[in-house]
Design a protein around this motif. Structure first.
Motif, PDB file in Angstrom:
ATOM      1  N   VAL A 141      58.586  58.441   3.994  1.00 36.14           N
ATOM      2  CA  VAL A 141      58.750  57.615   2.791  1.00 36.14           C
ATOM      3  C   VAL A 141      57.733  58.109   1.775  1.00 36.14           C
ATOM      4  O   VAL A 141      56.527  57.972   1.963  1.00 36.14           O
ATOM      5  CB  VAL A 141      58.520  56.115   3.096  1.00 36.14           C
ATOM      6  CG1 VAL A 141      58.669  55.289   1.815  1.00 36.14           C
ATOM      7  CG2 VAL A 141      59.499  55.625   4.154  1.00 36.14           C
ATOM      8  N   LYS A 142      58.202  58.731   0.692  1.00 44.18           N
ATOM      9  CA  LYS A 142      57.311  59.356  -0.296  1.00 44.18           C
ATOM     10  C   LYS A 142      56.537  58.337  -1.121  1.00 44.18           C
ATOM     11  O   LYS A 142      55.355  58.511  -1.412  1.00 44.18           O
ATOM     12  CB  LYS A 142      58.115  60.255  -1.238  1.00 44.18           C
ATOM     13  CG  LYS A 142      58.759  61.455  -0.573  1.00 44.18           C
ATOM     14  CD  LYS A 142      59.530  62.277  -1.594  1.00 44.18           C
ATOM     15  CE  LYS A 142      60.201  63.477  -0.946  1.00 44.18           C
ATOM     16  NZ  LYS A 142      60.964  64.281  -1.943  1.00 44.18           N
ATOM     17  N   GLU A 143      57.225  57.267  -1.550  1.00 40.24           N
ATOM     18  CA  GLU A 143      56.590  56.279  -2.416  1.00 40.24           C
ATOM     19  C   GLU A 143      55.499  55.534  -1.655  1.00 40.24           C
ATOM     20  O   GLU A 143      55.693  55.129  -0.516  1.00 40.24           O
ATOM     21  CB  GLU A 143      57.624  55.258  -2.928  1.00 40.24           C
ATOM     22  CG  GLU A 143      58.822  55.886  -3.623  1.00 40.24           C
ATOM     23  CD  GLU A 143      59.967  56.203  -2.664  1.00 40.24           C
ATOM     24  OE1 GLU A 143      59.737  56.181  -1.435  1.00 40.24           O
ATOM     25  OE2 GLU A 143      61.068  56.494  -3.163  1.00 40.24           O
ATOM     26  N   LYS A 144      54.352  55.335  -2.297  1.00 40.26           N
ATOM     27  CA  LYS A 144      53.255  54.611  -1.641  1.00 40.26           C
ATOM     28  C   LYS A 144      53.684  53.165  -1.408  1.00 40.26           C
ATOM     29  O   LYS A 144      54.083  52.458  -2.326  1.00 40.26           O
ATOM     30  CB  LYS A 144      52.000  54.668  -2.504  1.00 40.26           C
ATOM     31  CG  LYS A 144      50.753  54.124  -1.820  1.00 40.26           C
ATOM     32  CD  LYS A 144      50.451  54.833  -0.500  1.00 40.26           C
ATOM     33  CE  LYS A 144      50.099  56.276  -0.669  1.00 40.26           C
ATOM     34  NZ  LYS A 144      49.730  56.938   0.624  1.00 40.26           N
ATOM     35  N   LEU A 145      53.615  52.747  -0.158  1.00 37.05           N
ATOM     36  CA  LEU A 145      54.065  51.404   0.214  1.00 37.05           C
ATOM     37  C   LEU A 145      52.946  50.381   0.042  1.00 37.05           C
ATOM     38  O   LEU A 145      51.776  50.684   0.303  1.00 37.05           O
ATOM     39  CB  LEU A 145      54.543  51.401   1.671  1.00 37.05           C
ATOM     40  CG  LEU A 145      55.771  52.269   1.981  1.00 37.05           C
ATOM     41  CD1 LEU A 145      55.992  52.369   3.485  1.00 37.05           C
ATOM     42  CD2 LEU A 145      57.014  51.705   1.305  1.00 37.05           C
ATOM     43  N   ASP A 146      53.322  49.186  -0.364  1.00 38.84           N
ATOM     44  CA  ASP A 146      52.372  48.080  -0.462  1.00 38.84           C
ATOM     45  C   ASP A 146      52.293  47.425   0.918  1.00 38.84           C
ATOM     46  O   ASP A 146      53.108  46.563   1.259  1.00 38.84           O
ATOM     47  CB  ASP A 146      52.848  47.073  -1.513  1.00 38.84           C
ATOM     48  CG  ASP A 146      51.811  45.992  -1.813  1.00 38.84           C
ATOM     49  OD1 ASP A 146      51.057  45.619  -0.885  1.00 38.84           O
ATOM     50  OD2 ASP A 146      51.766  45.514  -2.968  1.00 38.84           O
ATOM     51  N   VAL A 147      51.318  47.862   1.700  1.00 35.36           N
ATOM     52  CA  VAL A 147      51.211  47.417   3.091  1.00 35.36           C
ATOM     53  C   VAL A 147      50.913  45.924   3.186  1.00 35.36           C
ATOM     54  O   VAL A 147      51.396  45.240   4.096  1.00 35.36           O
ATOM     55  CB  VAL A 147      50.138  48.231   3.842  1.00 35.36           C
ATOM     56  CG1 VAL A 147      49.995  47.752   5.285  1.00 35.36           C
ATOM     57  CG2 VAL A 147      50.499  49.718   3.832  1.00 35.36           C
ATOM     58  N   GLN A 148      50.131  45.397   2.253  1.00 40.22           N
ATOM     59  CA  GLN A 148      49.799  43.973   2.290  1.00 40.22           C
ATOM     60  C   GLN A 148      51.054  43.112   2.139  1.00 40.22           C
ATOM     61  O   GLN A 148      51.233  42.122   2.860  1.00 40.22           O
ATOM     62  CB  GLN A 148      48.784  43.624   1.193  1.00 40.22           C
ATOM     63  CG  GLN A 148      48.227  42.209   1.292  1.00 40.22           C
ATOM     64  CD  GLN A 148      47.614  41.895   2.643  1.00 40.22           C
ATOM     65  OE1 GLN A 148      46.866  42.712   3.204  1.00 40.22           O
ATOM     66  NE2 GLN A 148      47.923  40.735   3.193  1.00 40.22           N
ATOM     67  N   LYS A 149      51.930  43.497   1.225  1.00 41.64           N
ATOM     68  CA  LYS A 149      53.187  42.757   1.055  1.00 41.64           C
ATOM     69  C   LYS A 149      54.056  42.870   2.304  1.00 41.64           C
ATOM     70  O   LYS A 149      54.739  41.924   2.695  1.00 41.64           O
ATOM     71  CB  LYS A 149      53.949  43.280  -0.165  1.00 41.64           C
ATOM     72  CG  LYS A 149      53.375  42.814  -1.498  1.00 41.64           C
ATOM     73  CD  LYS A 149      54.260  43.255  -2.651  1.00 41.64           C
ATOM     74  CE  LYS A 149      53.702  42.751  -3.980  1.00 41.64           C
ATOM     75  NZ  LYS A 149      54.540  43.196  -5.126  1.00 41.64           N
ATOM     76  N   MET A 150      54.031  44.037   2.923  1.00 43.70           N
ATOM     77  CA  MET A 150      54.812  44.237   4.146  1.00 43.70           C
ATOM     78  C   MET A 150      54.282  43.358   5.270  1.00 43.70           C
ATOM     79  O   MET A 150      55.063  42.784   6.048  1.00 43.70           O
ATOM     80  CB  MET A 150      54.772  45.711   4.558  1.00 43.70           C
ATOM     81  CG  MET A 150      55.480  46.644   3.588  1.00 43.70           C
ATOM     82  SD  MET A 150      55.223  48.410   3.965  1.00 43.70           S
ATOM     83  CE  MET A 150      56.252  48.608   5.423  1.00 43.70           C
TER      84      MET A 150
END
Length: 245
Positions: free
Chosen positions: A132-141
């Motif tokens: 997954v190229k786009e930086k993921l918002d881990v906190q929201k996940m």
């Protein structure tokens, strides 16, 4: 009759899943049964604790089979590892009680999903993780993950091929661990429907991308309607451990 437990690891990349489909189909179960049948001198059926999909890997799959022969565990292990392809390994062979059943006695399973979350590809893990190229918002996940924990009807997060009488399952824990570019999703529950883990992970990815609101997950669970959302790729999924009674 002797009852044997197999502890198995495999790279599912070139297989059509665990379950034997037919004589010409490339499956994990089919490969192991073929080699065991040569040792036994007649057809042998093995029973797996769970059925992984095409392309999915296992760090610890458990299976049982019964034999009229009293063969040493070490001999069975040696024979299997000698004749099985190198992408299937028998870690251990244990003689168990007659009533032990790999599927019916399994009470919990843990799956791990690996996401490589960098702009560039990972040359060595591209076949064993989802990029997954786009930086993921881990906190929201992580916030979204809390909505899946507990007992729910997971119809909305299953495939139409799921044939189970009940779609209710209990997720005991769902953790996200970020480490050196990898985001690992670890999910432990008492059972999983067809494609359920991959659909849950796909939803978490879309939450991390800002495409899905975490607050929509409880509504989706209650509505029990399958949606065309993202389903995470098979190669990132691993059956990690199985717990028994």
């Amino acid at each position: 009759m002797n009852n044997y437990k197999l502890v198995i690891q495999y790279d599912g990349g070139r297989y059509k899943g665990w379950q034997r489909l037919g004589n010409g189909e490339l499956t994990i179960q089919g490969k192991i049964e073929s080699v065991l049948s040569e040792l036994e001198g007649k057809p042998v059926e093995i029973i797996g604790a769970g059925r992984t999909d095409a392309g999915v890997h296992a760090l610890e799959q458990i299976a049982t089979f019964k034999s009229q022969k009293d063969v040493k565990e070490s001999e069975i292990k040696k024979h299997l590892n000698r004749y099985l392809p190198q992408d299937i390994s028998i870690v251990d062979v244990i003689k168990v009680h007659d009533r032990f059943h790999a599927r019916y006695n399994a009470v919990n399973k843990t799956y791990v999903y690996k996401i490589w979350n960098e702009e560039y590809t990972h040359p060595f893990m591209r076949k064993y993780s989802m990029h997954v190229k786009e930086k993921l918002d881990v906190q929201k996940m992580k916030e979204a993950a809390t909505h899946f924990v507990g007992e729910h009807d997971f119809t909305a997060f299953s495939n139409a091929k799921s044939k189970k009488k009940s779609m209710v399952r209990t997720i005991h824990s769902l953790e996200l661990i970020h480490n050196d570019g990898f985001l690992e999703v670890r999910i432990r529950g008492n059972g999983f429907l067809y494609n359920m883990v991959r659909k849950i992970v796909g939803t978490l990815i879309e939450v991390g991308q800002g495409k899905v609101n975490a607050g929509s997950i409880p509504k989706a669970l209650q509505a029990k309607e399958r949606s065309p959302g993202l389903m995470a790729e098979a190669q990132g999924l691993y059956l990690k451990t199985i717990e028994f009674e």
